[in-house]
Design a protein around this motif. Structure first.
Motif, PDB file in Angstrom:
ATOM      1  N   MET A  45       0.864  -1.177   0.000  1.00 54.28           N
ATOM      2  CA  MET A  45       0.000   0.000   0.000  1.00 54.28           C
ATOM      3  C   MET A  45       0.898   1.224   0.000  1.00 54.28           C
ATOM      4  O   MET A  45       1.701   1.403   0.917  1.00 54.28           O
ATOM      5  CB  MET A  45      -0.830  -0.048   1.285  1.00 54.28           C
ATOM      6  N   LEU A  46       0.777   2.062  -1.023  1.00 51.49           N
ATOM      7  CA  LEU A  46       1.617   3.262  -1.116  1.00 51.49           C
ATOM      8  C   LEU A  46       0.778   4.436  -1.589  1.00 51.49           C
ATOM      9  O   LEU A  46       0.123   4.342  -2.646  1.00 51.49           O
ATOM     10  CB  LEU A  46       2.737   3.048  -2.134  1.00 51.49           C
ATOM     11  N   LEU A  47       0.795   5.531  -0.863  1.00 46.48           N
ATOM     12  CA  LEU A  47       0.063   6.744  -1.238  1.00 46.48           C
ATOM     13  C   LEU A  47      -1.380   6.428  -1.619  1.00 46.48           C
ATOM     14  O   LEU A  47      -1.914   6.977  -2.583  1.00 46.48           O
ATOM     15  CB  LEU A  47       0.768   7.477  -2.389  1.00 46.48           C
ATOM     16  N   GLY A  48      -1.996   5.530  -0.866  1.00 47.19           N
ATOM     17  CA  GLY A  48      -3.400   5.210  -1.083  1.00 47.19           C
ATOM     18  C   GLY A  48      -3.641   4.282  -2.268  1.00 47.19           C
ATOM     19  O   GLY A  48      -4.792   4.017  -2.610  1.00 47.19           O
ATOM     20  N   GLU A  49      -2.589   3.785  -2.907  1.00 46.95           N
ATOM     21  CA  GLU A  49      -2.758   2.873  -4.046  1.00 46.95           C
ATOM     22  C   GLU A  49      -2.437   1.443  -3.616  1.00 46.95           C
ATOM     23  O   GLU A  49      -1.448   1.206  -2.926  1.00 46.95           O
ATOM     24  CB  GLU A  49      -1.838   3.295  -5.203  1.00 46.95           C
ATOM     25  N   ARG A  50      -3.296   0.532  -4.074  1.00 46.56           N
ATOM     26  CA  ARG A  50      -3.099  -0.886  -3.757  1.00 46.56           C
ATOM     27  C   ARG A  50      -2.254  -1.524  -4.847  1.00 46.56           C
ATOM     28  O   ARG A  50      -2.685  -1.635  -5.990  1.00 46.56           O
ATOM     29  CB  ARG A  50      -4.446  -1.588  -3.644  1.00 46.56           C
ATOM     30  N   LEU A  51      -1.038  -1.926  -4.453  1.00 48.91           N
ATOM     31  CA  LEU A  51      -0.071  -2.421  -5.421  1.00 48.91           C
ATOM     32  C   LEU A  51       0.332  -3.842  -5.071  1.00 48.91           C
ATOM     33  O   LEU A  51       0.107  -4.317  -3.961  1.00 48.91           O
ATOM     34  CB  LEU A  51       1.173  -1.522  -5.407  1.00 48.91           C
ATOM     35  N   MET A 262       1.208   5.112   3.647  1.00 50.68           N
ATOM     36  CA  MET A 262       0.603   3.959   2.991  1.00 50.68           C
ATOM     37  C   MET A 262      -0.748   4.414   2.428  1.00 50.68           C
ATOM     38  O   MET A 262      -1.075   4.160   1.287  1.00 50.68           O
ATOM     39  CB  MET A 262       0.407   2.821   3.988  1.00 50.68           C
ATOM     40  N   ASP A 263      -1.523   5.072   3.260  1.00 49.64           N
ATOM     41  CA  ASP A 263      -2.705   5.807   2.818  1.00 49.64           C
ATOM     42  C   ASP A 263      -2.828   6.986   3.778  1.00 49.64           C
ATOM     43  O   ASP A 263      -1.861   7.314   4.478  1.00 49.64           O
ATOM     44  CB  ASP A 263      -3.962   4.903   2.769  1.00 49.64           C
TER      45      ASP A 263
END
Ligand code: FES
Ligand SMILES: [Fe+2]
Length: 435
Positions: A45-51, A262-263
């Motif tokens: 989880m990075l900057l609100g994006e699920r990767l 992460m978010d």
């Protein structure tokens, strides 16, 4: 701060001003050891994006949207095999650049794999850290030259915190809390004369010099030492979310702490340090009579594959971060919380997921926090409105001029002159490596 400004400074999702600012930089995403070649893919989880993150057969790291570009099944479930990750739904396979390299569910003459790409981000690996660039430049900028990250054998540890990245970061540039939260029950008579924490407990209300710097913001907290010299505790904020904390010896140790969102409500700390001394004195030293100053090692919960399953502490809001009221009453620990990291964790998590700045009453010892907030907002606005590249993106060497720590200096010298003199004499960490 208006509600709009509060949102602008705290939120980091795609399209937000602070999210755009952070996407200009390389971000630490994981440690190298978290991903093994052909090993299990990892939810990231990075900057609100699920990767999803994985390491392929050749050791290359892929980081991409976890949703398969075919029909959005999660690639986290995928098979990491022979140079790529294969979706378990219909078998499409993607290499670390996101290119579809196999489309076995489609007859050969209708195959259009060369036209399909997963949304992948560029990655880099340096000295045990996996970095991700989530920005839009065709050519990614260089990695930041942050001193502690430049040597191969720095000490790295991580910790997840359940709150917004900014209030977590602000704990690191708020030196006034050290004399209370961490050292409120320690007196000068408890410490050796040259202990780096001694000035802190000799005078718990220092004065501050705060200034903008090429890399972000900087401060020196100063108070007269009992030998007549000036005690300085110098710390920095480095764009976009790094701090360098003062509780190390300036001359012999480099530290950098990244608060990677992460978010909006979870942040991952990367604590990276190295040098020619024995480490962070708060962790490794004792009182004169040999009593440890803190309960130091963090107790971690078992790792899970969940979006928030990495580097969680066993002490948390559900058990009051290990609060021991007896120890608080008896002044064994001023806070009542024995573990140093949990002392910080407790206060910033207890503010709520995102601090409501309207309820605050900032005071003179919060000058660094106020200036850093202003600098962040102004820089994010300049990027959004005028396309101005933020500090250190194009010239990563500005970060190497930032160093933190404590020292004693001749009382007559001003803040930045004393800083420059100390920096010229300091053992720089990568140089210390090569001799
Ligand atoms: S959803 Fe991934 S291959 Fe069909
Ligand atoms: Fe702290």
């Amino acid at each position: 701060m208006t509600t709009q400004e509060q949102d602008n400074i705290a939120r980091v999702g795609p399209g937000t001003p602070m999210g755009q600012l952070m996407r200009e930089y390389w971000l630490p995403a994981a440690t190298s050891s978290e991903l093994a070649a052909d090993g299990d893919p990892m939810r990231l989880m990075l900057l609100g994006e699920r990767l999803v993150a994985f390491r392929d057969t050749l050791g290359r790291v892929g980081v991409m949207d976890h949703r398969c570009p075919h029909r959005c099944a999660s690639l986290f479930l995928g098979r990491n095999e022979q140079g790529g990750i294969r979706c378990i739904y219909h078998g499409w396979k993607f290499d670390t650049s996101g290119q579809c390299v196999d489309m076995p569910s489609v007859p050969a003459h209708l195959d259009f794999k060369h036209k399909v790409r997963a949304r992948a981000y560029r990655t880099a690996e340096r000295n045990g850290i996996i970095w991700v660039y989530m920005g839009e430049r065709t050519v990614a900028p260089p990695l930041p030259e942050i001193e502690a990250t430049l040597a191969p054998n720095s000490d790295i540890w991580m910790l997840q915190r359940e709150c917004n990245w900014l209030q977590a970061l602000e704990g690191d540039i708020d030196t006034a809390h050290v004399g209370f939260l961490h050292a409120g029950s320690i007196g000068p008579e408890d410490l050796d004369d040259n202990h780096p924490m001694r000035p802190t407990v000799l005078n718990r209300a220092p004065e501050y010099c705060v200034a903008d710097a090429d890399w972000g913001t900087t401060y020196g907290a100063y108070r007269r030492n009992d030998d007549g010299r000036m005690s300085w505790r110098v710390a920095n904020f480095l764009f976009p979310f790094w701090s360098q904390t003062p509780n190390v010896r300036f001359a012999s140790r480099a530290i950098a702490r990244a608060w990677v969102p992460m978010d909006d409500e979870h942040v991952m700390l990367f604590n990276i340090s190295g040098g020619i001394d024995e480490g962070n004195p708060a962790y490794t030293t004792t009182t004169k009579d040999g009593r440890p100053l803190f309960d130091a090692p963090i107790k971690y919960l078992p790792r899970t594959t969940d979006w928030f399953g990495r580097w969680r502490s066993a002490e948390n809001a559900s058990n009051d971060w290990g609060m021991d009221r007896e120890a608080q009453r008896n002044n064994v620990y001023y806070s009542g919380i024995p573990n140093l990291s949990m002392q910080d964790q407790s206060v910033t998590e207890s503010m709520g997921k995102i601090t409501d700045h309207e309820l605050e009453h900032l005071c003179p010892s919060d000058l660094m926090i106020a200036r850093t907030r202003r600098r962040l907002l102004a820089t994010a606005r300049a990027l959004r409105d005028n396309g101005v590249a933020p500090p250190g993106v194009d010239d990563p060497s500005v970060f190497f001029r930032a160093r933190s720590g404590c020292y004693l200096h001749a009382a007559a010298t001003d803040f930045l002159d004393a800083y420059r003199e100390q920096l010229a004499q300091a053992a720089r960490w990568p140089a210390a490596q090569t001799g």
